[in-house]
Design an enzyme around this catalytic site. Structure first.
Site, PDB file in Angstrom:
ATOM      1  N   LYS A  71       0.768  -1.244  -0.045  1.00 41.31           N
ATOM      2  CA  LYS A  71       0.004   0.086   0.088  1.00 41.31           C
ATOM      3  C   LYS A  71       0.719   1.309   0.045  1.00 41.31           C
ATOM      4  O   LYS A  71       0.485   2.180  -0.468  1.00 41.31           O
ATOM      5  CB  LYS A  71      -0.848  -0.112   1.328  1.00 41.31           C
ATOM      6  CG  LYS A  71      -2.023   1.177   1.295  1.00 41.31           C
ATOM      7  CD  LYS A  71      -3.093   0.720   2.180  1.00 41.31           C
ATOM      8  CE  LYS A  71      -2.865   0.143   3.375  1.00 41.31           C
ATOM      9  NZ  LYS A  71      -1.863   0.894   4.173  1.00 41.31           N
ATOM     10  N   THR A  73       3.946   1.677  -1.166  1.00 43.84           N
ATOM     11  CA  THR A  73       4.552   1.724  -2.281  1.00 43.84           C
ATOM     12  C   THR A  73       3.493   2.227  -3.393  1.00 43.84           C
ATOM     13  O   THR A  73       4.104   3.148  -4.132  1.00 43.84           O
ATOM     14  CB  THR A  73       5.101   0.214  -2.763  1.00 43.84           C
ATOM     15  OG1 THR A  73       6.129  -0.292  -1.642  1.00 43.84           O
ATOM     16  CG2 THR A  73       5.867   0.248  -4.045  1.00 43.84           C
ATOM     17  N   ARG A  94       2.396   8.473   6.950  1.00 46.60           N
ATOM     18  CA  ARG A  94       2.588   8.615   8.163  1.00 46.60           C
ATOM     19  C   ARG A  94       4.337   8.043   8.477  1.00 46.60           C
ATOM     20  O   ARG A  94       4.701   7.781   7.385  1.00 46.60           O
ATOM     21  CB  ARG A  94       1.852   7.381   8.730  1.00 46.60           C
ATOM     22  CG  ARG A  94       0.362   7.340   8.878  1.00 46.60           C
ATOM     23  CD  ARG A  94      -0.374   5.986   9.365  1.00 46.60           C
ATOM     24  NE  ARG A  94      -0.212   5.032   8.540  1.00 46.60           N
ATOM     25  CZ  ARG A  94      -0.473   3.793   9.101  1.00 46.60           C
ATOM     26  NH1 ARG A  94      -0.817   3.538  10.225  1.00 46.60           N
ATOM     27  NH2 ARG A  94      -0.341   2.792   7.947  1.00 46.60           N
ATOM     28  N   LYS A 105       9.177  -5.602   9.923  1.00 46.76           N
ATOM     29  CA  LYS A 105       9.106  -4.864   8.727  1.00 46.76           C
ATOM     30  C   LYS A 105      10.556  -4.614   8.132  1.00 46.76           C
ATOM     31  O   LYS A 105      10.631  -4.923   6.993  1.00 46.76           O
ATOM     32  CB  LYS A 105       8.477  -3.561   8.792  1.00 46.76           C
ATOM     33  CG  LYS A 105       6.795  -3.714   8.897  1.00 46.76           C
ATOM     34  CD  LYS A 105       6.283  -2.180   8.980  1.00 46.76           C
ATOM     35  CE  LYS A 105       4.842  -2.341   9.164  1.00 46.76           C
ATOM     36  NZ  LYS A 105       4.043  -0.950   9.036  1.00 46.76           N
ATOM     37  N   ALA A 273      -3.175   1.576  13.037  1.00 44.79           N
ATOM     38  CA  ALA A 273      -4.540   1.556  12.514  1.00 44.79           C
ATOM     39  C   ALA A 273      -5.543   0.444  13.158  1.00 44.79           C
ATOM     40  O   ALA A 273      -6.713   0.808  12.906  1.00 44.79           O
ATOM     41  CB  ALA A 273      -4.346   1.107  11.001  1.00 44.79           C
ATOM     42  N   PHE A 301      -3.444  -0.304   7.172  1.00 44.11           N
ATOM     43  CA  PHE A 301      -4.309  -1.818   6.976  1.00 44.11           C
ATOM     44  C   PHE A 301      -5.330  -1.884   5.993  1.00 44.11           C
ATOM     45  O   PHE A 301      -5.331  -0.995   5.047  1.00 44.11           O
ATOM     46  CB  PHE A 301      -4.725  -2.240   8.501  1.00 44.11           C
ATOM     47  CG  PHE A 301      -3.735  -2.516   9.175  1.00 44.11           C
ATOM     48  CD1 PHE A 301      -2.425  -3.225   8.895  1.00 44.11           C
ATOM     49  CD2 PHE A 301      -3.860  -2.175  10.698  1.00 44.11           C
ATOM     50  CE1 PHE A 301      -1.544  -3.572   9.792  1.00 44.11           C
ATOM     51  CE2 PHE A 301      -2.901  -2.417  11.691  1.00 44.11           C
ATOM     52  CZ  PHE A 301      -1.496  -3.120  11.130  1.00 44.11           C
ATOM     53  N   PHE A 382       2.967  -8.688  -9.830  1.00 45.12           N
ATOM     54  CA  PHE A 382       4.028  -9.244  -9.805  1.00 45.12           C
ATOM     55  C   PHE A 382       4.444 -10.227 -10.965  1.00 45.12           C
ATOM     56  O   PHE A 382       3.514 -10.502 -11.705  1.00 45.12           O
ATOM     57  CB  PHE A 382       3.927 -10.197  -8.324  1.00 45.12           C
ATOM     58  CG  PHE A 382       4.048  -9.435  -7.144  1.00 45.12           C
ATOM     59  CD1 PHE A 382       5.077  -9.315  -6.258  1.00 45.12           C
ATOM     60  CD2 PHE A 382       2.941  -8.676  -6.617  1.00 45.12           C
ATOM     61  CE1 PHE A 382       5.440  -8.488  -5.324  1.00 45.12           C
ATOM     62  CE2 PHE A 382       2.943  -7.842  -5.439  1.00 45.12           C
ATOM     63  CZ  PHE A 382       4.215  -7.990  -4.772  1.00 45.12           C
ATOM     64  N   TRP A 410       7.026  -0.343  -8.245  1.00 50.66           N
ATOM     65  CA  TRP A 410       7.857  -1.037  -7.533  1.00 50.66           C
ATOM     66  C   TRP A 410       9.067  -1.298  -8.429  1.00 50.66           C
ATOM     67  O   TRP A 410      10.137  -0.815  -8.230  1.00 50.66           O
ATOM     68  CB  TRP A 410       7.387  -2.458  -6.594  1.00 50.66           C
ATOM     69  CG  TRP A 410       8.373  -2.926  -5.993  1.00 50.66           C
ATOM     70  CD1 TRP A 410       8.682  -2.599  -4.668  1.00 50.66           C
ATOM     71  CD2 TRP A 410       9.243  -3.976  -6.251  1.00 50.66           C
ATOM     72  NE1 TRP A 410      10.047  -3.328  -4.339  1.00 50.66           N
ATOM     73  CE2 TRP A 410      10.146  -4.324  -5.161  1.00 50.66           C
ATOM     74  CE3 TRP A 410       9.434  -4.537  -7.526  1.00 50.66           C
ATOM     75  CZ2 TRP A 410      11.255  -5.266  -5.478  1.00 50.66           C
ATOM     76  CZ3 TRP A 410      10.527  -5.634  -7.451  1.00 50.66           C
ATOM     77  CH2 TRP A 410      11.302  -5.910  -6.472  1.00 50.66           C
TER      78      TRP A 410
END
Length: 557
Positions: A71, A73, A94, A105, A273, A301, A382, A410
């Site tokens: 999200k 990205t 954020r 992460k 969130a 989220f 992908f 990406w």
């Protein structure tokens, strides 16, 4: 493929003053923190109020899976792509929490060729906002215990203190502690605990405050616990709101940075969130809307959590609803919702699983459409996605009257998101009929929760523990029933059971207790087993991090 940090380190940033000038900002409008980051000054923030708002685009997602959705990205890439097609664009994100960054992460500034910079600094200390929030929270905790030590004139019941200390790192050992041991000079012994900094009410307040005056007023309304007569005790009772505002005054100014492709971005604030409202600061979003024609922001989220809270908690304060919503999904995450295990996602084509998992995306689309806002589905593409799987997804979206657009930001940067950017512009040009889920002043606490559970989650009923029922009666006596409700729920399912993927139906949500966040301006309803202080995994991401002799950071992602 290079790692995110390699891509970022090889990219040449522009001086932040150069980025500021593209927004029409001068040297007196920003406070520079080194060469590549700055804060927007209070004088400029006040003057921006006369400008017209640009278009607001909210990026949200399906219910997250271990397969990943990307999200942040997509948010960064979409901003770059809008700039690429000639739109004056800003991004509003954020700030990452150092806890998850060091935990699972490994970094949270976008990925691949869709990142904000300087990514190492954003992921670590940045401009010190997280430290200021931590210090403010813990200063209040210290003054509470000092008040008790010095005679306790407010008659605070130490068994009913709800204010916890915080730390911006995952540390499960601090969830429950005992303080004040070692004799009378060390304070009054009592049970206490730590939350992670981004779970602090101070963080939520920072992200919802609209000015320094509003910040001080919200801080004054914080309820730190109850006295021996079970009446709420506030920061105003402690006369601490001025000092707390002083610690936070610089942190309230939004942070200006840039993407790999020099699109300006505000990165500011970062409430969780699932236990808070999960959006960047109102001040950052408001300022961006005055400085750019298109503003891309995200909510944490899935749309059942971050987007619902953005629309029902943030929008009334922001004073503007989104002109379009982008729901991010991936083929592989839909296959997981359709029953395919994570280790089998790359093995074979599975159109049937995509169709089965689509019901999760379908529910999120329906929810966002119910607010009267145009929806675009952005598919993070992908290499293992097959054309048949993509066709099945796009056909399903088409049957709902929603554009479904592939994105490869990406891998390809802004060139990979041009089709999505053009679809978003078309969506922004549509007329909106924004209709919130509820009007907080006109609905009871139970009515608000029922609407979220039945309309957004698709549940059939709500049950309340004895404690929650007692709290509702207390909140009504205290005059808090008019506040919106912030649902604390697992992010992995539309229900409160993380194992129920796709689109569960006929379930009951159980509200076990509430946490009043009166300064932030909402009541948190706790469902399931939500942790406010995460723990570290068996192999924390920090084990791969290092810094070389020349200062180069490695392993951050």
């Amino acid at each position: 493929m290079k790692t995110d940090i390699q891509i970022a380190q090889e990219n040449q940033m522009q001086p932040i003053m150069t980025i500021a000038k593209t927004l029409g900002l001068g040297e007196d409008d920003i406070k520079q923190y080194g060469k590549y980051k700055a804060k927007l000054s209070w004088d400029k923030i006040k003057n921006l109020g006369q400008e017209e708002n640009g278009k607001l685009i909210l990026v949200t997602a399906i219910s997250p899976t271990p397969a990943g959705e990307g999200k942040s990205t997509m948010t960064v890439g979409l901003g770059d792509s809008l700039a690429k097609i000639g739109k004056k664009t800003m991004i509003a994100l954020r700030e990452p929490s150092m806890g998850p960054t060091m935990g699972m992460k490994g970094g949270a500034a976008g990925g691949g060729y869709a990142q904000v910079q300087p990514m190492e600094e954003i992921n670590l200390h940045f401009t010190g906002d997280m430290h200021a929030i931590t210090a403010t929270n813990n200063a209040l905790a210290a003054f509470i215990d000092n008040h008790i030590q010095q005679g306790n004139p407010l008659q605070i019941d130490q068994r009913r203190i709800t204010w916890k200390r915080v730390l911006d790192i995952n540390d499960r050992a601090l969830r429950n502690v005992v303080i004040g041991l070692g004799g009378p000079t060390n304070g009054v012994p009592r049970e206490d605990g730590f939350d992670i900094t981004v779970a602090s009410e101070i963080m939520a307040i920072l992200c919802l405050a609209t000015s320094l005056h509003d910040l001080k007023d919200r801080l004054a309304h914080i309820v730190i616990g109850y006295n021996t007569s079970r009446k709420p005790v506030t920061v105003r009772d402690l006369k601490m709101e001025g000092a707390l505002t002083l610690i936070l005054k610089d942190a309230l100014e939004p942070n200006l940075v840039q993407t790999l492709y020099h699109t300006p971005a505000f990165v500011h604030g970062g409430p969780f969130a699932n236990i808070a409202h999960g959006c960047n600061s109102v001040i950052a979003t408001q300022s961006a809307l005055k400085l750019a024609d298109y503003v891309v922001t995200e909510a944490g989220f899935g749309a059942d959590l971050g987007a619902e809270k953005f629309l029902d908690i943030k929008v009334p304060v922001l004073g503007k609803h989104p002109d379009a919503v982008v729901i991010v999904a991936t083929i592989r995450s839909l296959k997981m919702h359709g029953g395919v295990p994570k280790d089998k996602l790359k093995d074979t084509e599975d159109v049937a699983a995509v169709k089965a998992g689509f019901v999760n995306l379908q529910k999120h689309i329906e929810n966002m459409q119910s607010y009267g806002i145009p929806v675009v589905v952005g598919i993070n593409q992908f290499v293992h996605d097959t054309q048949e799987e993509i066709d099945a997804l796009q056909e399903a979206c088409q049957q709902m009257g929603v554009e479904c657009v592939l994105s490869s930001v990406w891998e390809n940067g802004p060139d990979g998101g041009i089709a999505l950017a053009e679809a978003v512009v078309r969506a922004c040009d549509q007329e909106t009929y924004f209709s919130p889920l509820y009007v907080a002043d006109e609905t009871t606490i139970k009515e608000k929760i029922s609407r979220v559970v039945k309309t957004i989650y698709g549940g059939s009923d709500v049950q309340y523990s004895k404690k929650a029922e007692t709290q509702i009666k207390q909140f009504n006596r205290n005059g808090w029933e008019h506040l919106p409700v912030c649902m604390a729920k697992t992010q992995y399912s539309l229900s409160d059971d993380p194992s129920k993927l796709a689109r569960p139906e006929g379930f009951t949500i159980t509200i076990r207790e509430f946490v009043p966040k009166i300064g932030a301006g909402f009541l948190v309803a706790l469902t399931g087993d939500i942790l406010t202080m995460p723990g570290l995994p068996k192999q924390p991401a920090a084990l791969n991090m290092d810094v070389l002799e020349d200062g180069t950071v490695t392993g951050l992602f």
